[in-house]
Scaffold this active site. Sequence first.
Site, short mmCIF file in Angstrom:
data_model
loop_
_atom_site.label_atom_id
_atom_site.label_comp_id
_atom_site.label_asym_id
_atom_site.label_seq_id
_atom_site.Cartn_x
_atom_site.Cartn_y
_atom_site.Cartn_z
CB SER A 156 -8.15 3.58 3.02
OG SER A 156 -7.24 2.98 3.94
CB SER A 190 -8.29 0.71 5.94
OG SER A 190 -9.01 1.91 6.09
CE LYS A 249 -3.91 1.96 2.65
NZ LYS A 249 -4.76 1.76 3.85
#
Length: 488
Positions: free
Chosen positions: A150, A174, A75
């Site tokens: 997210s 997330s 990420k």
Amino acid sequence: MASIRELHKQLVRKERSAVEITTETLERIQKLEPQLHSFLHITADLAMEQAKAVDQKIAAGEEIGLLAGIPMAVKDNMCMQGIPTTCASRILENFVPPYESTVTERLRESGAVILGKTNLDEFAMGSSTENSGFGRTCNPWDLSRVSGGSSGGSAVAVASEEAPLALGSDTGGSIRQPASLCGVVGMKPTYGLVSRFGLVAYASSLDQIGPFARSVEDAAILLGAIAGYDPRDATSLKVEIPDYAKLLRPNFHPKARLRIGVIKETFGSGLDAQVEEKVKTAIEVLQQLGAEIQVISCPRFGYGLPAYYIIAPSEASANLARYDAVRYGLRDEKAENLVEMYKKTRAEGFGTEVKRRIMLGTYALSAGYYDAYYLKAQKVRTLIKQDFDSAFEKVDVLVCPTSPTTAFKAGEKTDDPLQMYLSDLMTIPVNLAGLPAVSVPCGFDQDGLPIGLQLIGKVLREDLLLQVAHAYEQSTEWHFQKPTLKQK
């Protein structure tokens, strides 16, 4: 895509080289990215360099670990030295960190092949990866729908087989929520089990890094590689890390009666009927495997959402103050004075949701409101943790839906922040209490969209949590299903 153990065997037996596996994976990314937009940066040169190093070790007769030569995604809020880290924000569009995060350092040491940095909601603030400053990520089960957030880019990369593994971060759901919406395994470890050094902070008392994978065993292997004490993180726990993957069993231990609690407050109003049906069916499977099922009340569970949206924005308000156009990142050069430069740069560089949360947090921390909002929210947080503590006196593991709905249409909730925030209703209380939790696929709705089952454990009981998740997974076939990569 083969499991980590299968890929490892292929490498050790010299049936395939790390370079071949990496090349095939990069070719798949190149083919699918125009549709999915999982990645913000693809580090092909680095990946090939790492793959060649693994092949050289094998050729020299050296032993390699399970992750050596295995491609994975990271990420884009975890710093990698010399690699852009943008947090999907225009304010960090050209930022290249001068140092390495602990988790990526450990991946490099394990011999893993890092494919690139994945898309996310800007600064990890969102539930759909539509808040990215560089465009949304599409759900591979239906390209017209959101990927969750997210960590949507990481979830989609694994679901679409662009990568066997990926790292995400979880502040209020997330990792677990996009894992649920994309039909993969996603785990949030106990707060402090995985170092946050080099993770760009959103809410420091809630953030935690964890794995995405197509199977529970693969997630356990990755967790084992990144977990462990780090003196550079003041919240890092000094605990021994077991071999999580070795502890997995296809069923529950016959002599130890496993007690599973169903959180009563997570069923009812706001929960999609099809999600409820599939989750209840999954609970029946757990019972058939030998678990004792009880209904458990966590009376303050529903207060997690309002408490979180005071605590997290307050911490974000403080953490994001560093983006001041002076030290690094975007700078508006046309401003007439310093204050004007701050204002213009932050107005231009931050997206709508990030600005909203900074303002919410700044208001909650301001003189005259601190006691009324922030302090009260922290007291509610304590009550939520007490509810979990009471529940774990009666049961070993808690279960509930991961997300109240399946993946919704892109744009459906962007104009209604409150509806968007409700996407994390089931996951937020876990972060507030610092507990470990995992989402595993448990079925599909009538539109063919994945549904996730959330398993919640006691502090530092990732071993038990993964055992239960693995036993459930081995009794079902949901994790074998593959997305269509089409728009329905």
